[in-house]
Each structure stands twice: as structure tokens, then as C-alpha cells.
Design a protein around this motif. Structure first.
Motif, mmCIF file in Angstrom:
data_model
loop_
_atom_site.group_PDB
_atom_site.id
_atom_site.type_symbol
_atom_site.label_atom_id
_atom_site.label_comp_id
_atom_site.label_asym_id
_atom_site.label_seq_id
_atom_site.Cartn_x
_atom_site.Cartn_y
_atom_site.Cartn_z
ATOM 1 N N MET B 1 8.217 13.597 4.072
ATOM 2 C CA MET B 1 8.605 12.855 2.879
ATOM 3 C C MET B 1 7.914 11.510 2.802
ATOM 4 O O MET B 1 7.623 11.017 1.736
ATOM 5 N N LYS B 2 7.684 10.933 4.006
ATOM 6 C CA LYS B 2 7.005 9.643 4.028
ATOM 7 C C LYS B 2 5.646 9.767 3.353
ATOM 8 O O LYS B 2 5.211 8.874 2.622
ATOM 9 N N MET B 5 6.003 9.946 -0.380
ATOM 10 C CA MET B 5 6.337 8.609 -0.891
ATOM 11 C C MET B 5 5.105 7.706 -0.884
ATOM 12 O O MET B 5 4.861 6.969 -1.841
ATOM 13 N N LYS B 6 4.331 7.806 0.202
ATOM 14 C CA LYS B 6 3.136 6.975 0.277
ATOM 15 C C LYS B 6 2.134 7.360 -0.811
ATOM 16 O O LYS B 6 1.519 6.493 -1.447
ATOM 17 N N SER B 8 2.883 8.709 -3.665
ATOM 18 C CA SER B 8 3.441 8.223 -4.949
ATOM 19 C C SER B 8 3.146 6.740 -5.128
ATOM 20 O O SER B 8 2.744 6.304 -6.215
#
Lengths: 254, 317
Positions: B1-2, B5-6, B8
């Protein structure tokens, strides 16, 4: 009421806001609230006079919108104190109000502005109101963000304060942006025209969205206050820069 | 998920940067970007595409949680807005038209120009557009009472200095020009009722210039459905477009000298998707920012209380 009288009222209101900020910093709460209240009433008198002069809500010229912005700072401050118990942010709200009042004093304050057909919409008031409320909160958040870089001892408090401010500002900014887009589809035929004001409003929104995203993960948190400061730069461009530099576009009268 | 998110955050940063460059060009160099043909739009579309994919992955990867309804509304709304905009970009049609005003509502001498069309089905707009006939039977323009500005002018009549501004009519129907005297409406209007520039001194060195603005445009229009031959009469004004056979008709302006009104006819199959998406984003952002923080604040309070309560317990011991 003549322009001169209105400007004197605005000047006294500016002094009241600045005095209130100093008194809050000196921990003189009661006199600070009295100065804040008195300044807000004078500010409200100017807004009410603009309203009477117009015959409708005084959001038509930049001078009128800025006088209303002065009111929004205190409204947002009251919310922050009552809901989040963040009384320590009050002097920053008053400081920003004072700066805006000084701006109103020195700018061209044409009293008569006619409500052109494009502005005669149900979206007009909520669009401007949402933006003014979010701008007031973002301005204070950006001041605190700058302080965050220099004040290592109080970072936890600043961090919480900035987050609370942006959490209230962001949905109102979103509403201002998108109600404007829905309105544009009614009057200018397109939701989005990529004009200068719209572009900078979008950049501002994305920067504050980036701040909220960066808080989610520790590895990104070091960037969060870069985005709140970039956000206020973009906000200034959208709100004032486009007018100051005379960019053309659909928002020519705002 | 990191990683998502990064990605995004990087894509959002690039979008902000690109739009900031476009905005800077407009503000500092007064250069507008032509989004119909410019490569920049394709760059943005690619970025937005990555942005949408990242969001869709987020929506599916995170376990469903009703408490995150604000998050879902906001992000699904964003996807809807981009999808609806893409539909308009691919299939939308926009036609500009100038219609002479006549009692019969005849559009025989109307002038049309295609402003935007579906790039793959460009010719079909004529078939779509001919599903109804449109004409303007009457048109009214209402003006505000003008305000006067006072100027000092040179011998050629060119303004050299502005001496006063915004002199408006008072409740007695008089314009008060201060040291230059007072004028009634009769003094200022010509035979046709139009406000004129007025000489405020005998030598003509000080003049008052009227400045008026439009209060409202109101057009009476007639629309005939070509299939059913049903006729509909309606009024149209700025901010209140009409809907006809899937088209939206906007009143844009009025030319008094030609006695013709300008309209834009728009066919936008993505409009409802965009509007619903925008409402979802607004509602979602309020829920996400106002409801969730209270829970976080509550949990935060618990966290800060715990050390305090332990300390008290220790003190008691």
C-alpha cells in the motif's frame, strides 16, 4: 456612508485585530476577546454597508470579498476554539484578519458594483462563502507551518493545530471548487475552462490533498508542511495573483 | 500500500506541477493553452489515467469499512468526474449560433459554427442537431441606471485625469456632480432615452461619462421537435439553460445593432456522471474530514489520558 468613513472603520478594525493578537500572546484573554469582538463588529458594519449599497450580498468586487474574508477568520477561530479547544491559534487568526483589513484600507474601494447576469446564480453565495472560509483557515495553517520549521520545541502542538485547520478548510475548499464547476456548467457551458483562476484553484486543492495524503505514512510526513506552504502560494495566485498580473479568462470580474 | 500511496503522491505532485506551469504561463506571460489540440492535454490524460488506476486499486485493496464511507465517496466521485469528462471529450458536441430576433421565430438566417465535435464522428452532429428547430421571437435587455465618472479632458476630448467616480442617481432622480452642479435624468438622456456624455463646465474641459451595465437578458424562444412537430415556447436567460432532446441551450450574449442573440448548443453525454461525481466528492470530503477526525481525536484523547492516569495511580501508591 462614504468611502473615507468605511476606510477609517476598516483601519480601526485592523488595529483591533492586531491588539487582540498581542493581548492573546500576553495571556490577557478577556481584553483580547473584547478587542476581537469590537474589531469584528466594525468589520461587520462595513460588510453590512456594502450589502446595503449593493442591494445584494457583497461578494462582487475584490474589496467587498476581502472585507467579508476578515469576518471569516473570526468565525473559523470560534469554531476552532469551541470544537477543538485550540485557543492558542486565536492570535494567528487575528493577525491574518488585521493584515486583510490593512489590504482593504489601501485598495481601490469602488462602492457601486452591479450584479451582472453571469453572477445571478444560486451557486454564487455558497461558492464564495466556502472559499472565504477555507482561505481563512489555510492562511492560518500556513503561518503555523512556517513556525513549525523554526520552533522545534512545540512541534506536536503545531502539528495537531495545522491538521485540525486543514481538516476544516479542505471540505469547504472542495465545495467552493466544485460548486464553482457546477455553476460554470450552467453559465459558461463547461465545467472546467482551464482559465488562470481555475488552474491555480486546482493546484491549491491538490497541494492540500497532498498534505493530507502525506500524513498517512511516516516516510512521507517530512514533506507535509512543504505542501501547506506551497498551498498558500498557489492560493495567493488563485485569489490575488491572477488579478494583480491581469491574466485573462472567464473570471475577469472576480 | 505504501507503494500505491507513494505513486499517488508522485502523480498528484506532477499534476499540480503541470497545471501550475499552465497557470504561470497564463498569469505571467498571458499565454493560454489550446486544450483541443495541445499535447499537454494528452500528458494530463495519461497522468489522470494512472491516478484513476491507483485509486481503483486502493478501493479494492483496502478492506471494506463502512466508517470509511467518506473516503469511498470522495475517491469514487473523482473517478466518476474523470470518466464523465472523458466521455464529453470523446463524444461531446458544441455548436455556437447567432439567431436574429423575429416574431415568427424563424431561424432561416441563423448562423452556426461547430465549436467542438466528437473527433471520430465529427459529421454526425448535423443529424443530431437537426432533431429540433429553434428560433427567437422576442428579446429584452434590462440595464442598471448608469453611474457617472467625472474626467478632465484635453482639447481633443481625450481624458487626462479622473476627478470623481461612481456618481449614482439619488432617490429624487438627480445626479449630484458636487462642485459641478446637479443634473436631472432629463438633462442627461437623449431623445431615445439613452444616457449621454455631459459637459460639466462651459469650456467643455470637465465631462461626465455614463457607465452602465446589463442587469438581465431575457429571450423568448420557440422550439419545434422535427419528429413530432410539437412546438414549445419558453424563455431563456443567462444561468438558466434549456434542455431539448438531449441538448442544452445556453444564452450567451445579445448584439443590439444586429438584433441577434448568441447561443451555444451543447450535447454532453457525460454531464450527469460528472455532476453526480462532484456531489459525491463534496459530500465525501465533508464526511471524511468532519466525522473521522472526531474518532481520531477521541482515540487521541484516550492515548494522552493513559499516561496521566498511570502517573496518578503511581502517585497514589
Amino acid at each position: 456612508m462614504s468611502i473615507l468613513v468605511l476606510k477609517i472603520l476598516l483601519g480601526v478594525a485592523a488595529a483591533g485585530y492586531f491588539l487582540s493578537a498581542i493581548l492573546f500572546w500576553c495571556k490577557k484573554r478577556v481584553p483580547a476577546y473584547i478587542a476581537n469582538g469590537a474589531a469584528w463588529v466594525l468589520n461587520a458594519v462595513v460588510v453590512a454597508t456594502n450589502w446595503v449599497n449593493n442591494g445584494y450580498v457583497p461578494f462582487v468586487s475584490m474589496y467587498q470579498v476581502l472585507t467579508f474574508l476578515g469576518l471569516c477568520f473570526t468565525l473559523a477561530n470560534v469554531y476552532m476554539v469551541l470544537v477543538h479547544k485550540d485557543e492558542w491559534v486565536s492570535p494567528y487568526f487575528n493577525l491574518c484578519s488585521g493584515v486583510v483589513m490593512i489590504g482593504c484600507c489601501i485598495m481601490n474601494a469602488t462602492l457601486i458594483w452591479h450584479f451582472v447576469p453571469a453572477l445571478q446564480s444560486v451557486y454564487f453565495v455558497p461558492h464564495v462563502f466556502c472559499y472565504m472560509l477555507s482561505y481563512s483557515l489555510c492562511a492560518v495553517a500556513s503561518v503555523l507551518s512556517v513556525i513549525w520549521f523554526f520552533n522545534k520545541g512545540n512541534r506536536a502542538n503545531l502539528d495537531r493545530g495545522i491538521h485540525n485547520l486543514v481538516l476544516v478548510a479542505f471540505p469547504f475548499m472542495t465545495a467552493g471548487l466544485l460548486l464553482g464547476a457546477i455553476w460554470a456548467n450552467q453559465v459558461w457551458t463547461e465545467f472546467w475552462s482551464w482559465d488562470a483562476k481555475e488552474n491555480w484553484a486546482l493546484v491549491t486543492w491538490v497541494f492540500y490533498a497532498l498534505y493530507l495524503h502525506c500524513r498517512k505514512y511516516k516516510s512521507l510526513q517530512k514533506f507535509q508542511y512543504v505542501f501547506t506552504i506551497l498551498g498558500i502560494v498557489a492560493l495567493f495566485m488563485a485569489f490575488q495573483g491572477v488579478n494583480i498580473f491581469g491574466a485573462s479568462g472567464e473570471h475577469s470580474y472576480s | 500500500m505504501k507503494l500505491i500511496m507513494k505513486i499517488s503522491v508522485v502523480v498528484m505532485s506532477v499534476i499540480a506541477l503541470v497545471v501550475a506551469v499552465l497557470g504561470s504561463r497564463q498569469v505571467f506571460f498571458h499565454i493560454d493553452t489550446d486544450f483541443q489540440s495541445n499535447l499537454v492535454i494528452w500528458g494530463l490524460i495519461v497522468l489522470l489515467g494512472i491516478f484513476v488506476i491507483a485509486q481503483v486499486i486502493c478501493l479494492f485493496v483496502f478492506p471494506f469499512n463502512i466508517k470509511k464511507i467518506g473516503f469511498y465517496l470522495l475517491h469514487i466521485g473523482l473517478v466518476a468526474v474523470l470518466l464523465g469528462s472523458m466521455i464529453y471529450y470523446m463524444a461531446g458536441i458544441k455548436i455556437q449560433g447567432a439567431y436574429p430576433v423575429n416574431e415568427q421565430g424563424s431561424s432561416a438566417s441563423a448562423y452556426h459554427q461547430l465549436v467542438k465535435a466528437n473527433p471520430t464522428k465529427g459529421e454526425n452532429y448535423v443529424a443530431n442537431f437537426s432533431s429540433f428547430r429553434f428560433g427567437v421571437t422576442d428579446f429584452a435587455v434590462e440595464y442598471y441606471e448608469p453611474v457617472y465618472d467625472i474626467y478632465r479632458v484635453n482639447e481633443e476630448g481625450v481624458a487626462e485625469e479622473q476627478l470623481a467616480t461612481d456618481i449614482e442617481i439619488n432617490s429624487e432622480g438627480i445626479y449630484d456632480f458636487g462642485e459641478y452642479g446637479q443634473k436631472t435624468v432629463e438633462d442627461l438622456v437623449d431623445d431615445a432615452g439613452e444616457y449621454q456624455v455631459v459637459n460639466l463646465t462651459e469650456d467643455g474641459s470637465i465631462v461626465g461619462n455614463p457607465r452602465s451595465s446589463v442587469k438581465s437578458y431575457l429571450g423568448d424562444v420557440t422550439i419545434v421537435n422535427n419528429e413530432t412537430q410539437e412546438s414549445r415556447e419558453d424563455t431563456i436567460s443567462v444561468n438558466h439553460p434549456l434542455r431539448v432532446n438531449g441538448w442544452k441551450i445556453y444564452l450567451m450574449s445579445y448584439d443590439e445593432t444586429q438584433n441577434a442573440a448568441a447561443f451555444i448548443f451543447k450535447y454532453d453525454p457525460g454531464e450527469y456522471i460528472v455532476t453526480v461525481g462532484m456531489v459525491m466528492i463534496i459530500v465525501g470530503s465533508f464526511i471524511a474530514c468532519f466525522v473521522r477526525p472526531r474518532q481520531a481525536a477521541a482515540s487521541g484523547k484516550n492515548e494522552t489520558k493513559k499516561p496521566g492516569s498511570k502517573k496518578k495511580a503511581g502517585d497514589a501508591k
